[in-house]
Write a protein that holds these residues in place. Structure first.
Motif, PDB file in Angstrom:
ATOM      1  N   ASN A   1       7.626 -14.151 -11.438  1.00  0.00           N
ATOM      2  CA  ASN A   1       8.196 -12.852 -11.070  1.00  0.00           C
ATOM      3  C   ASN A   1       7.928 -12.571  -9.592  1.00  0.00           C
ATOM      4  N   PRO A   2       8.793 -13.091  -8.695  1.00  0.00           N
ATOM      5  CA  PRO A   2       8.605 -12.821  -7.269  1.00  0.00           C
ATOM      6  C   PRO A   2       9.110 -11.439  -6.845  1.00  0.00           C
ATOM      7  N   ILE A   3       9.716 -10.700  -7.774  1.00  0.00           N
ATOM      8  CA  ILE A   3      10.267  -9.372  -7.471  1.00  0.00           C
ATOM      9  C   ILE A   3       9.182  -8.304  -7.565  1.00  0.00           C
ATOM     10  N   GLY A   4       8.449  -8.270  -8.661  1.00  0.00           N
ATOM     11  CA  GLY A   4       7.366  -7.315  -8.812  1.00  0.00           C
ATOM     12  C   GLY A   4       7.526  -6.388  -9.996  1.00  0.00           C
ATOM     13  N   THR A   5       6.654  -5.403 -10.041  1.00  0.00           N
ATOM     14  CA  THR A   5       6.593  -4.428 -11.121  1.00  0.00           C
ATOM     15  C   THR A   5       6.811  -3.040 -10.538  1.00  0.00           C
ATOM     16  N   ASP A   6       7.770  -2.305 -11.080  1.00  0.00           N
ATOM     17  CA  ASP A   6       8.060  -0.966 -10.569  1.00  0.00           C
ATOM     18  C   ASP A   6       6.847  -0.055 -10.717  1.00  0.00           C
ATOM     19  N   VAL A   7       6.669   0.840  -9.744  1.00  0.00           N
ATOM     20  CA  VAL A   7       5.577   1.805  -9.760  1.00  0.00           C
ATOM     21  C   VAL A   7       6.137   3.207  -9.520  1.00  0.00           C
ATOM     22  N   ASP A   8       5.334   4.209  -9.815  1.00  0.00           N
ATOM     23  CA  ASP A   8       5.704   5.608  -9.623  1.00  0.00           C
ATOM     24  C   ASP A   8       4.774   6.187  -8.562  1.00  0.00           C
ATOM     25  N   ALA A   9       5.339   6.575  -7.416  1.00  0.00           N
ATOM     26  CA  ALA A   9       4.516   7.078  -6.309  1.00  0.00           C
ATOM     27  C   ALA A   9       3.708   8.307  -6.714  1.00  0.00           C
ATOM     28  N   GLU A  10       4.305   9.194  -7.488  1.00  0.00           N
ATOM     29  CA  GLU A  10       3.582  10.400  -7.906  1.00  0.00           C
ATOM     30  C   GLU A  10       2.412  10.054  -8.810  1.00  0.00           C
ATOM     31  N   ASP A  11       2.583   9.061  -9.665  1.00  0.00           N
ATOM     32  CA  ASP A  11       1.492   8.620 -10.529  1.00  0.00           C
ATOM     33  C   ASP A  11       0.371   8.006  -9.704  1.00  0.00           C
ATOM     34  N   LEU A  12       0.723   7.250  -8.672  1.00  0.00           N
ATOM     35  CA  LEU A  12      -0.301   6.665  -7.803  1.00  0.00           C
ATOM     36  C   LEU A  12      -1.090   7.762  -7.089  1.00  0.00           C
ATOM     37  N   ILE A  13      -0.406   8.817  -6.625  1.00  0.00           N
ATOM     38  CA  ILE A  13      -1.105   9.940  -5.985  1.00  0.00           C
ATOM     39  C   ILE A  13      -2.058  10.600  -6.975  1.00  0.00           C
ATOM     40  N   ARG A  14      -1.573  10.838  -8.190  1.00  0.00           N
ATOM     41  CA  ARG A  14      -2.414  11.470  -9.223  1.00  0.00           C
ATOM     42  C   ARG A  14      -3.671  10.645  -9.468  1.00  0.00           C
ATOM     43  N   ARG A  15      -3.510   9.346  -9.589  1.00  0.00           N
ATOM     44  CA  ARG A  15      -4.640   8.474  -9.879  1.00  0.00           C
ATOM     45  C   ARG A  15      -5.618   8.383  -8.711  1.00  0.00           C
TER      46      ARG A  15
END
Length: 200
Positions: A159-173
């Protein structure tokens, strides 16, 4: 002059070419001049180094210009399926700073079209008014060697593309005290294909 003050041997045989010291700037041709100038000043937190009625030089650091925009009569809209530049990438020093810039852009009405952890980087992608793609990223590894090692792994090959993330979730964490190193570690999801970025 070479570093020691002497001229290099211009006639010496060589198996390769001397690499540039850095990538200096990108120039974009546009038929949408004013909206593009306004966008890049906001997007980069930039300033005009020089402009007139058909060209603008924009910088955001000690370089005299990083992006130049040229208004050329007869320039039509971008053709998403044509060959050419796929995106321009800008690096931030930490995940927190990447996400701060994300929130600041959001306040200006500029939101990402795709957020993904590629493995080597965590990246937020945007589109300018002409449809050019821009990547803002943070390196996920402490060194180039570590990133290169990951890019040679079975997981990245799958998987050279990656895994989708949620910017708001990253801020929360982050606010809850999670370590950036943990948040930057890619969640493995197995094989995936490239998303249709033209439709985003």
């Amino acid at each position: 002059m070479a570093k020691n003050g002497t001229l290099p041997d211009f006639d010496a045989p060589s198996k390769g070419v001397t690499s540039p010291s850095s990538l200096a700037h990108v120039v974009l041709r546009t038929g949408n001049f004013e909206p593009m100038v306004d966008f890049y000043i906001k997007f980069l937190g930039g300033r005009i180094a020089h402009r007139n009625e058909f060209i603008a030089f924009i910088t955001y650091d000690s370089e005299h210009h990083r992006i130049a925009l040229i208004s050329v009569p007869g320039t039509g809209p971008k053709q998403p399926k044509s060959s050419g530049l796929e995106h321009i990438a800008f690096t931030f020093p930490s995940l927190a700073m990447l996400l701060l810039a994300y929130r600041q852009r959001k306040q200006l009405g500029i939101e990402p079209v795709w957020s993904v952890n590629h493995g080597p980087t965590t990246s937020l992608y945007y589109k300018d008014p002409d449809g050019n793609m821009l990547e803002t990223q943070v390196d996920n590894f402490e060194s180039v060697d570590e990133a290169t090692e990951f890019m040679s792994s079975k997981e990245f090959g799958e998987n050279p593309i990656g895994t989708d993330v949620d910017a708001e979730d990253l801020i929360r964490r982050l606010r809850e005290g999670e370590d950036e190193g943990v948040l930057k570690k890619r969640v493995e999801i197995g094989p995936r294909s490239l998303p249709d970025l033209d439709s985003m």
